[in-house]
Enzyme design. Structure first.
Site, PDB file in Angstrom:
ATOM      1  N   ASP A   1      -4.476   3.607   2.678  1.00 18.54           N
ATOM      2  CA  ASP A   1      -5.895   3.201   2.736  1.00 18.54           C
ATOM      3  C   ASP A   1      -6.038   1.709   3.045  1.00 18.54           C
ATOM      4  O   ASP A   1      -7.150   1.174   3.057  1.00 18.54           O
ATOM      5  CB  ASP A   1      -6.637   3.573   1.441  1.00 18.54           C
ATOM      6  CG  ASP A   1      -6.133   2.776   0.239  1.00 18.54           C
ATOM      7  OD1 ASP A   1      -5.152   1.991   0.378  1.00 18.54           O
ATOM      8  OD2 ASP A   1      -6.711   2.935  -0.859  1.00 18.54           O
TER       9      ASP A   1
ATOM     10  N   ASN B   1      -0.602   4.575   0.038  1.00 18.70           N
ATOM     11  CA  ASN B   1      -1.295   5.797   0.487  1.00 18.70           C
ATOM     12  C   ASN B   1      -2.095   5.609   1.771  1.00 18.70           C
ATOM     13  O   ASN B   1      -2.949   6.437   2.101  1.00 18.70           O
ATOM     14  CB  ASN B   1      -2.210   6.317  -0.628  1.00 18.70           C
ATOM     15  CG  ASN B   1      -3.286   5.294  -0.995  1.00 18.70           C
ATOM     16  OD1 ASN B   1      -3.266   4.168  -0.492  1.00 18.70           O
ATOM     17  ND2 ASN B   1      -4.213   5.682  -1.829  1.00 18.70           N
TER      18      ASN B   1
ATOM     19  N   ASP C   1      -3.441 -10.310 -15.731  1.00 24.59           N
ATOM     20  CA  ASP C   1      -4.458 -11.315 -15.521  1.00 24.59           C
ATOM     21  C   ASP C   1      -5.669 -10.875 -16.333  1.00 24.59           C
ATOM     22  O   ASP C   1      -6.077  -9.716 -16.255  1.00 24.59           O
ATOM     23  CB  ASP C   1      -4.815 -11.361 -14.035  1.00 24.59           C
ATOM     24  CG  ASP C   1      -5.295 -12.725 -13.591  1.00 24.59           C
ATOM     25  OD1 ASP C   1      -6.103 -13.318 -14.326  1.00 24.59           O
ATOM     26  OD2 ASP C   1      -4.879 -13.177 -12.507  1.00 24.59           O
TER      27      ASP C   1
ATOM     28  N   ASP D   1      -1.499  -1.145  -3.983  1.00 25.44           N
ATOM     29  CA  ASP D   1      -1.795  -0.390  -5.206  1.00 25.44           C
ATOM     30  C   ASP D   1      -0.583  -0.388  -6.143  1.00 25.44           C
ATOM     31  O   ASP D   1       0.495  -0.893  -5.785  1.00 25.44           O
ATOM     32  CB  ASP D   1      -2.213   1.047  -4.848  1.00 25.44           C
ATOM     33  CG  ASP D   1      -1.291   1.646  -3.797  1.00 25.44           C
ATOM     34  OD1 ASP D   1      -0.056   1.612  -4.028  1.00 25.44           O
ATOM     35  OD2 ASP D   1      -1.780   2.112  -2.743  1.00 25.44           O
TER      36      ASP D   1
ATOM     37  N   GLU E   1      -5.091 -20.485 -17.126  1.00 27.51           N
ATOM     38  CA  GLU E   1      -5.473 -21.240 -15.933  1.00 27.51           C
ATOM     39  C   GLU E   1      -6.596 -22.200 -16.318  1.00 27.51           C
ATOM     40  O   GLU E   1      -7.565 -21.791 -16.956  1.00 27.51           O
ATOM     41  CB  GLU E   1      -5.954 -20.310 -14.821  1.00 27.51           C
ATOM     42  CG  GLU E   1      -6.241 -21.084 -13.535  1.00 27.51           C
ATOM     43  CD  GLU E   1      -7.372 -20.496 -12.701  1.00 27.51           C
ATOM     44  OE1 GLU E   1      -7.369 -20.692 -11.489  1.00 27.51           O
ATOM     45  OE2 GLU E   1      -8.282 -19.857 -13.275  1.00 27.51           O
TER      46      GLU E   1
ATOM     47  N   ASP F   1      -7.588 -16.239 -17.014  1.00 26.12           N
ATOM     48  CA  ASP F   1      -8.381 -16.862 -15.953  1.00 26.12           C
ATOM     49  C   ASP F   1      -9.286 -17.958 -16.538  1.00 26.12           C
ATOM     50  O   ASP F   1      -9.829 -17.783 -17.642  1.00 26.12           O
ATOM     51  CB  ASP F   1      -9.240 -15.764 -15.310  1.00 26.12           C
ATOM     52  CG  ASP F   1      -9.868 -16.184 -14.000  1.00 26.12           C
ATOM     53  OD1 ASP F   1      -9.125 -16.489 -13.053  1.00 26.12           O
ATOM     54  OD2 ASP F   1     -11.118 -16.194 -13.916  1.00 26.12           O
TER      55      ASP F   1
ATOM     56  N   ASP G   1       0.849  -1.188   0.000  1.00 27.79           N
ATOM     57  CA  ASP G   1       0.000   0.000   0.000  1.00 27.79           C
ATOM     58  C   ASP G   1       0.887   1.241   0.000  1.00 27.79           C
ATOM     59  O   ASP G   1       1.871   1.295   0.731  1.00 27.79           O
ATOM     60  CB  ASP G   1      -0.884  -0.043   1.263  1.00 27.79           C
ATOM     61  CG  ASP G   1      -1.795   1.161   1.374  1.00 27.79           C
ATOM     62  OD1 ASP G   1      -2.053   1.818   0.342  1.00 27.79           O
ATOM     63  OD2 ASP G   1      -2.245   1.448   2.508  1.00 27.79           O
TER      64      ASP G   1
ATOM     65  N   HIS H   1      -3.060 -17.178  -5.316  1.00 26.45           N
ATOM     66  CA  HIS H   1      -4.020 -16.491  -4.439  1.00 26.45           C
ATOM     67  C   HIS H   1      -5.249 -17.350  -4.123  1.00 26.45           C
ATOM     68  O   HIS H   1      -6.129 -16.874  -3.417  1.00 26.45           O
ATOM     69  CB  HIS H   1      -4.450 -15.193  -5.111  1.00 26.45           C
ATOM     70  CG  HIS H   1      -5.147 -15.447  -6.414  1.00 26.45           C
ATOM     71  ND1 HIS H   1      -4.488 -15.964  -7.515  1.00 26.45           N
ATOM     72  CD2 HIS H   1      -6.439 -15.322  -6.774  1.00 26.45           C
ATOM     73  CE1 HIS H   1      -5.354 -16.116  -8.492  1.00 26.45           C
ATOM     74  NE2 HIS H   1      -6.545 -15.750  -8.084  1.00 26.45           N
ATOM     75  N   ASP H   2      -5.338 -18.567  -4.683  1.00 31.27           N
ATOM     76  CA  ASP H   2      -6.469 -19.460  -4.403  1.00 31.27           C
ATOM     77  C   ASP H   2      -6.055 -20.639  -3.528  1.00 31.27           C
ATOM     78  O   ASP H   2      -6.897 -21.407  -3.076  1.00 31.27           O
ATOM     79  CB  ASP H   2      -7.033 -20.059  -5.704  1.00 31.27           C
ATOM     80  CG  ASP H   2      -7.633 -19.025  -6.634  1.00 31.27           C
ATOM     81  OD1 ASP H   2      -8.118 -17.986  -6.148  1.00 31.27           O
ATOM     82  OD2 ASP H   2      -7.616 -19.271  -7.861  1.00 31.27           O
TER      83      ASP H   2
HETATM   84  O1  TEU Z   1      -9.982 -19.476 -10.224  1.00 28.88           O
HETATM   85  C1  TEU Z   1     -10.542 -20.587 -10.838  1.00 28.88           C
HETATM   86  C2  TEU Z   1     -10.932 -21.743  -9.992  1.00 28.88           C
HETATM   87  O2  TEU Z   1     -11.787 -22.470 -10.408  1.00 28.88           O
HETATM   88  C3  TEU Z   1     -10.451 -22.081  -8.664  1.00 28.88           C
HETATM   89  O3  TEU Z   1      -9.125 -22.001  -8.411  1.00 28.88           O
HETATM   90  C4  TEU Z   1     -11.400 -21.337  -7.816  1.00 28.88           C
HETATM   91  O4  TEU Z   1     -10.785 -20.258  -7.223  1.00 28.88           O
HETATM   92  C5  TEU Z   1     -12.174 -22.107  -6.805  1.00 28.88           C
HETATM   93  O5  TEU Z   1     -11.625 -21.777  -5.583  1.00 28.88           O
HETATM   94  C6  TEU Z   1     -12.241 -23.569  -6.874  1.00 28.88           C
HETATM   95  O6  TEU Z   1     -12.271 -24.062  -5.584  1.00 28.88           O
HETATM   96  C7  TEU Z   1      -9.897 -18.266 -10.916  1.00 28.88           C
HETATM   97  C8  TEU Z   1      -9.215 -17.238 -10.060  1.00 28.88           C
HETATM   98  O7  TEU Z   1      -7.890 -17.633  -9.822  1.00 28.88           O
HETATM   99  C9  TEU Z   1     -10.011 -17.040  -8.802  1.00 28.88           C
HETATM  100  O8  TEU Z   1      -9.394 -16.184  -7.891  1.00 28.88           O
HETATM  101  C10 TEU Z   1     -11.357 -16.508  -9.212  1.00 28.88           C
HETATM  102  O9  TEU Z   1     -12.182 -16.412  -8.089  1.00 28.88           O
HETATM  103  C11 TEU Z   1     -12.027 -17.393 -10.253  1.00 28.88           C
HETATM  104  O10 TEU Z   1     -11.163 -17.784 -11.300  1.00 28.88           O
HETATM  105  C12 TEU Z   1     -13.157 -16.650 -10.893  1.00 28.88           C
HETATM  106  O11 TEU Z   1     -12.682 -15.621 -11.687  1.00 28.88           O
HETATM  107 CA    CA Z   2      -3.585   1.975  -1.351  1.00 32.16          CA
END
Ligand code: TEU
Ligand code: CA
Length: 566
Positions: free
Chosen positions: A33, A31, A106, A37, A260, A207, A29, A329-330
């Site tokens: 908030d 700024n 992405d 960013d 993905e 995605d 971050d 991130h998943d």
């Molecule tokens: O994720 C696709 C996906 O099907 C999985 O990894 C999903 O996050 C789900 O948790 C299955 O358990 C992609 C992105 O990486 C994810 O962050 C998004 O939420 C999703 O697509 C929708 O855009």
């Molecule tokens: Ca910020």
């Protein structure tokens, strides 16, 4: 505006680069908030360069109501005000380029936000948007048109009062699917991709790329997991779209793509990435991250290095090239998942680095992985932001799962595990923000942080940097072949040998990884007849040198070097 193909020294730069995924909300971050960013990212480019990063995958920064943290896009040709401006973005591309770092965006082609003006026009049947989304009348009983279920649980259909029809959303109800049988949508999305290539990005992480084109809307076969996917998984329509996208849009810029995928077999992945078919350069898949899960990420079973090597081998052998990610991130943090986030945290984080950086393919590091960040120390559902965690908890409540079981499942599977802010320092705010962070900072930031590791010999960060350097100088690690050697419940070993047509001389490497907290004897599977014949250790995560030992320490990782014929 300069485009990347002008400056690309070699077209397939992405085979030797190490990628780094930035989840912008949680990175830096600038700024106060509490939300990361683009200016924050720019301020950290130097340390990414020092780590050896060649390209950044930037999770979505487009305008979005943030129902799914930017994976619900409300404008494909702008930047969200919390992230910065288009000028900031151009600046990021330029500043990164100065440091030899490329940016890939992405891109969420499958669905937009329901707050996107296209969707708002579509529900009012305003041209040309009437058929931009997938609309269906109610079934005769007034219910949804079919029995498909969403990746985020429950039906994929949402009734819309304004239009008087149902719309389809494979993910959240705030993420309506775009209609790829409409040529106007196809043209629009190609143009969106071109827009960012013109701004100088080097490619895309697409995605959920293998679900775009739906073949039919018949009921799905009964299944425990997601219902209906046989009607939209990797269809001919999707292949055709990808071929057009590559030939017409990507190819002129020499742009790179990693798609993905969901529910994919190595065979289908081969079709998507086979050079001759001209679709994607490479794909993400998650088989190797689910060896300790029965159903996707939710139902656990014991870890098995044997199962892991088997799955890795299937993909390594079937695909000409792999994109290798152990976190994103998943997913949970890998050190909390396959490693040990307790006493052996550092050592197991280094073992994991050794694994990631010695596979055949392009490695992707997720922010914080390079300092061994762990899962979120969450204490209650109210701390969580992830839409999926809330939906799954609601579903489990409906099925009367006891609270303790629900919490157990949430803790191990919540996507917020990897979304807590990057731990830069031990100060309050962890050097991530001066304000209130959008998601809590893990209490272990006091001990696990970037400042205490950067340029410090033997830290996890330095280990990543050194191994990235080692990999970059090794033709075998960059281009060599992959052979599985040995595996059992906790031990796995594989070999990387110079490619048959390798012009530069290099050694053969054997990588041995001990995925457990106790020591393991090595013979007889890697046994040499005499001490003198034993292979030399060229790399170790515990500072070991000399020849192959009889025993590996807990979480020990070694790379052995051997002359080509060994
Ligand atoms: O994720 C696709 C996906 O099907 C999985 O990894 C999903 O996050 C789900 O948790 C299955 O358990 C992609 C992105 O990486 C994810 O962050 C998004 O939420 C999703 O697509 C929708 O855009
Ligand atoms: Ca910020």
């Amino acid at each position: 505006m300069t485009t990347t193909h002008d400056s690309t020294p070699e077209r397939e730069w992405w085979r030797s680069a190490v990628f780094y995924q930035i989840y912008p909300r949680s990175f830096q971050d600038s700024n106060g908030d509490g939300i990361g960013d683009i200016p924050g990212i720019i301020s950290r480019l130097d340390v990414l360069r020092d780590l050896g990063v060649g390209a950044i995958w930037l999770s979505p920064v487009y305008p979005s109501p943030q129902a799914d943290n930017g994976y619900d896009i409300a404008n494909y040709r702008d930047i969200d005000p919390t992230m910065g401006t288009l000028d900031d973005f151009d600046n990021l591309v330029a500043e990164a380029k100065q440091r030899g770092i490329r940016i890939i965006m992405d891109m969420v082609l499958n669905h937009s936000s329901d707050e996107h003006p296209w969707f708002q026009a579509s529900r009012r049947r305003e041209e040309p948007y009437t058929d931009y989304y997938i609309w269906q009348p109610a079934a005769p009983d007034g219910g949804p048109p079919n029995n498909w279920t969403s990746f985020f649980m429950g039906t994929v259909w949402e009734w819309d009062e304004v239009r008087g029809e149902y719309y389809l959303h494979l993910f959240d109800r705030k993420q309506p699917d775009l209609n790829y049988s409409n040529p106007a949508v196809v043209a629009e999305m190609k143009d969106v991709v071109r827009f960012w290539l013109e701004r100088g990005v080097a490619g895309f992480r697409f995605d959920v790329i293998n679900v775009l084109s739906k073949q039919s809307y018949a009921d799905g076969r009964p299944t425990l997991v997601i219902r209906g996917n046989e009607h939209y998984n990797t269809t001919e329509g999707t292949h055709e779209f990808l071929r057009q996208l590559r030939a017409e849009v990507m190819e002129p810029y020499g742009a790179f793509s990693v798609g993905e995928t969901v529910f994919i077999t190595p065979e289908e992945a081969q079709n998507l990435t086979n050079k001759a078919r001209g679709e994607l350069d490479t794909v993400f898949y998650f088989d190797h991250l689910e060896v300790d899960r029965v159903i996707a990420r939710y139902v656990p079973r014991g870890f098995s290095a044997h199962r892991l090597l088997k799955r890795l081998t299937a993909w390594q052998e079937r695909l000409e090239w792999n994109a290798i990610a152990l976190e994103n991130h998943d997913q949970p943090r890998i050190v909390s998942h396959y490693g040990d986030d307790g006493v052996y945290r550092e050592r197991s984080a280094k073992l994991i680095a050794t694994w990631l950086l010695t596979m055949k393919g392009t490695p992707f590091i997720y922010q914080g992985q390079e300092i061994g960040m762990t899962n979120f120390d969450m204490t209650g559902l109210d701390q969580l932001n992830d839409v999926e965690s809330h939906n799954i908890d609601a579903l489990m409540q409906r099925f009367r799962f006891p609270g303790s079981l629900r919490w157990y499942i949430t803790r191990q599977a919540s996507r917020d595990n990897a979304r807590t802010p990057v731990q830069w320092t031990s100060e309050p705010g962890a050097g991530f923000t001066d304000g209130q962070p959008w998601l809590p900072i893990n209490a272990n930031a006091e001990t696990i942080n970037f400042a205490s590791q950067v340029e410090v010999p033997d830290s996890v960060w330095s280990y990543y940097r050194d191994l990235i350097t080692f990999r970059a100088a090794s033709p075998t690690l960059l281009r060599g072949t992959f052979t599985p050697l040995f595996s059992d419940k906790t031990l796995m070993a594989y070999r990387r040998s110079p490619a048959p047509d390798e012009p530069e001389a290099d050694e053969t490497y054997t990588i041995v990884l001990n995925f457990c907290g106790y020591s393991r004897r090595l013979s007889p599977w890697l046994h040499a007849d005499s001490e003198a014949e034993r292979p030399r250790i060229v790399w170790s995560n515990i500072g070991r040198a000399g020849v192959l030992p009889d025993k590996l320490e807990p979480w020990e990782a070694i790379i052995l070097g051997m002359p080509k014929e060994a």
